[in-house]
Design a protein around this motif. Structure first.
Motif, mmCIF file in Angstrom:
data_model
loop_
_atom_site.group_PDB
_atom_site.id
_atom_site.type_symbol
_atom_site.label_atom_id
_atom_site.label_comp_id
_atom_site.label_asym_id
_atom_site.label_seq_id
_atom_site.Cartn_x
_atom_site.Cartn_y
_atom_site.Cartn_z
ATOM 1 N N ASP A 369 19.857 70.106 29.784
ATOM 2 C CA ASP A 369 18.665 69.098 30.218
ATOM 3 C C ASP A 369 18.914 69.720 31.675
ATOM 4 N N LEU A 399 18.823 61.735 23.627
ATOM 5 C CA LEU A 399 17.887 62.164 24.917
ATOM 6 C C LEU A 399 18.319 61.391 25.831
ATOM 7 N N ALA A 403 14.819 62.773 31.195
ATOM 8 C CA ALA A 403 14.604 64.356 30.963
ATOM 9 C C ALA A 403 13.241 64.647 30.825
ATOM 10 N N VAL A 406 14.350 69.533 27.533
ATOM 11 C CA VAL A 406 15.934 70.707 27.362
ATOM 12 C C VAL A 406 15.515 71.708 27.235
#
Lengths: 424, 291
Positions: A369, A399, A403, A406
């Motif tokens: 990411d 995740l 971010a 990705v």
């Protein structure tokens, strides 16, 4: 006289002899960590071993091991061959699905149903649903099956689009207690641009807002091919770490690993130790672990962002593979995508060391990411054929909440696809 | 060149053929049937649709495999290395009907060795090893289930008893021992021949040294070079010619009187072995009078 480094086929056959000798006498019954096929794949990819010579050696030693009680019995292999021949290689063509988010609870028949997403394909529509109690569908289906009905016959439901096209859908799913989930799949296509679906008289509005993904293919840039191969092998088996050293020994036998590779082997050993090998991870200073493993190991227990990103992307063909990825789902302990791969064995590595078949050049499912984090994926449920795999890829860890993009980077030994998925 | 095959004892193997008990005989590198007067005539009849006999099937498979390198990859490396067929060889129940495929009803699975099935079952041919058989005496598996011809041959031959599989290996080794020195370095046969030497030599050295995990390195040297063995705590290095397989391993002379034989010469009913102890070093001769 044997040369200092034997030719690849001799090295392969001697490695197979070692494997076989470990099943003679008091060692009988010891299961090799690597198969003849895995050893052969390494030499085909890295040492120029001819595929037909590799296949003959694998056939010889797989038979030899079978007759010593190791691996797949011969008659099973005959049946596997028959099954593979019947399957043929005609996997359905790839398609780019249209994905709509619904995320609403609606009453469908007797059941309060959480409709998550609707995915339109060329031959069917999938409606992903959840229930907080056993749906009547399950109860009636069970009763119907008990009374002799065929699965899928008893409890179809009718779905209609805004063009008036109607489809009949059947249900598949699992659950227990207060959590049931599954999908309704129509037997024909519906309009992918429809504004709504009518499901058994209940209108469900659709949101057409798929994320726009950039897709490209690029050559891999890294260290020597043999290093990349070993990293890939480690990545492809990160849920069941390779225990044996036969591949490393073999690569040393043919001169592909030498004393010059000492620093690589140190780093490799540190990652192997840190990954745990099923014996629990060993604490290793992160600085001593190379990228992308460093980030992976540093964040492996972090909780992830929960979200759903409606998306779909098809890659160009790279190194014999083409794939479609769709529906990114952020979960507490990772994230998941749907994936369809066309190419040898669907790019799936052997799931156990006794399979003769399997991809000699499996895909490795990395992702990263814009916060510098790495993620590693593996199949989490799939169907596969000689030239295809379809299912879900589960990435770890979760995740990063900060971010915004990705990048999915499925890669073969020489090339990789890059699919950039913007996160909301 | 020494006639190794002529030095091996004759072997007689009882085999069920149709409803009768027949015998196969191996001697001096030739296998024959003692109960079929005209095998060629039977082959002709079979080609015209007549029933094949199990004895003739074995003879034909033997001829196809007597130079096969696959035999060396699959057959045992030592007496401790036995092949099992627990789930390979179904044994029909007594009530199985003629012509019925035993891969469905009418089959139970054997718990014995391959040899037990192949040496005692009359109508069950090579195809038995792959999970099917016909009690009608037919010998061909359904084509969709068949392994390769090689596989079928090898399952049948390696399942024979009375020392016949060892004699098949001996024939293969003797065939290649006569040729290996002339093969170019790039010959496609060399990897399998080198592996055959490595596997059998290692299988002899490890139990002799009492260490089944001992690293062993085997180097094939030209027949004119003096064979030798060195041993240290890192492992064993063996340098022997390919004929070690025929002159020593085939003859069952790899370890004799507690010593490892590196080479053998045969002369007038006696064999002289070049032997070493576990520490290696210079070999010393040992003469054994053959019966």
């Amino acid at each position: 006289m044997l040369a200092q480094h034997p030719d690849p086929e001799t090295a392969l056959r001697i490695a197979c002899e070692r494997m076989l000798l470990s099943n003679i006498g008091p060692n009988r019954g010891s299961q090799p960590a690597e198969s003849a096929g895995e050893l052969a794949s390494a030499l085909v990819l890295l040492a120029g071993l001819a595929e037909d010579a590799a296949e003959q050696a694998v056939a010889d030693y797989s038979t030899a091991l079978s007759l010593r009680g190791v691996g797949t019995p011969l008659h099973f292999r005959a049946l596997q061959r028959q099954h593979a021949q019947q399957q043929g290689s005609a996997a359905p063509p790839l398609f780019l699905p249209t994905v709509c988010v619904v995320d609403r609870r609606v009453q469908i028949g007797e059941d309060l149903t959480h409709v998550s997403t609707v995915t339109f394909g060329p031959a069917s529509v999938e409606i992903v649903v959840g229930y907080d109690r056993e749906p009547a569908t399950f109860t009636r289906r069970h009763a119907a099956l008990m009374s002799g009905a065929q699965p899928g016959q008893a409890h179809d439901l009718t779905v209609k689009d805004d063009r008036g096209v109607t489809g009949s859908a059947h249900f598949s799913g699992v659950g227990g207690g207060t959590e049931w989930h599954g999908r309704w799949t129509t037997q024909g296509p519906l309009s992918p641009t429809t504004a709504w679906l009518d499901i058994e008289g209940t209108r469900v509005e659709l949101e057409h807002a798929m994320a726009s993904c950039e897709v490209r293919v690029e050559e891999r840039v890294g260290g020597p091919l043999v290093h990349e191969f070993l990293w890939d092998r480690l990545a492809a088996s990160h849920h069941h770490q390779p225990e044996g050293h036969a591949v490393l020994e073999l690569l040393a036998d043919v001169g592909l690993l030498t004393e010059d590779d000492a620093s690589f082997l140190d780093a490799y050993a540190r990652v192997v130790a840190a990954m745990g090998h099923g014996r629990g991870p060993t604490k290793v200073k992160n600085a001593a672990v190379p990228a992308p493993w460093r980030s992976l190991l540093a964040r492996r227990n972090t909780s992830g962002r929960v979200l759903f990103v409606p998306m779909a992307a098809m890659t160009p063909v790279f190194d014999g593979f083409q794939l479609v990825v769709s529906n990114l789902r952020g979960l507490h302990d990772g994230f998941e995508i749907d994936a369809a791969v066309r190419g040898p064995h669907g790019g799936v590595a052997r799931s156990n060391p006794f399979e003769d078949d399997g991809c000699t050049n499996p895909l490795t499912w990395w992702a990263d990411d814009d916060r510098g984090n790495s993620y590693l994926g593996a199949w989490n449920g799939r169907g596969m054929g000689p030239d295809s795999a379809d299912g879900q890829i589960r990435f770890l860890p979760g995740l990063d909440r900060r971010a915004t993009v990705v990048r999915l980077t499925p890669q073969s030994l020489k090339e990789r696809a890059v699919v950039e998925v913007p996160l909301p | 060149m020494t006639d190794i095959l002529g030095l091996l004892p004759r072997a007689i193997h009882d085999i069920r053929c149709g409803d009768e008990s027949h015998q196969l005989a191996w001697s001096h590198g030739a296998i024959t049937t003692l109960d079929h007067a005209d095998p060629d005539g039977e082959r002709t009849l079979a080609a015209l649709g007549g029933q094949r006999s199990r004895c003739i099937d074995v003879l034909d498979a033997w001829q196809r495999q007597r130079h096969s390198l696959r035999v060396l990859a699959i057959a045992p490396r030592s007496p401790a290395d036995f092949l099992v067929g627990d789930d390979l060889a179904p044994v029909p129940q007594s009530g199985a009907r003629p012509g019925r495929l035993s891969s469905s009803a009418g089959t139970r699975w054997s718990t014995g060795l391959l040899s037990r099935v192949f040496s005692t079952s009359s109508a069950y041919s090579s195809s038995v090893a792959f999970g099917w058989a016909s009690t009608s005496g037919g010998t061909q598996p359904p084509p969709e289930l068949a392994g390769s011809r090689d596989d079928i041959d090898l399952m049948m031959l390696l399942g024979l008893g009375s020392g016949l599989p060892h004699r098949l290996v001996a024939e293969v080794l003797c065939h290649w021992a006569d040729r290996v020195e002339e093969l170019p370095e790039s010959a496609p046969e060399l990897p399998a021949l080198t592996a055959a030497l490595y596997g059998r030599a290692t299988a002899a050295v490890r139990p002799w040294m009492g260490d089944h995990r001992r690293p062993v390195e085997v180097t094939r040297v030209p027949s004119g070079q003096v064979p030798r063995m060195t041993a240290d705590r890192d492992g064993v290095v063996l340098e022997v010619p390919f004929r070690w397989l025929t002159h020593v391993w085939v003859m069952g002379l790899a370890t004799t009187a507690g010593r490892l034989a590196l080479d053998a010469t045969f002369d007038d009913g006696a064999v002289t072995l070049q032997t070493v102890g576990p520490e290696g070093g210079e070999s010393t001769p040992m003469t054994v009078q053959l019966p």
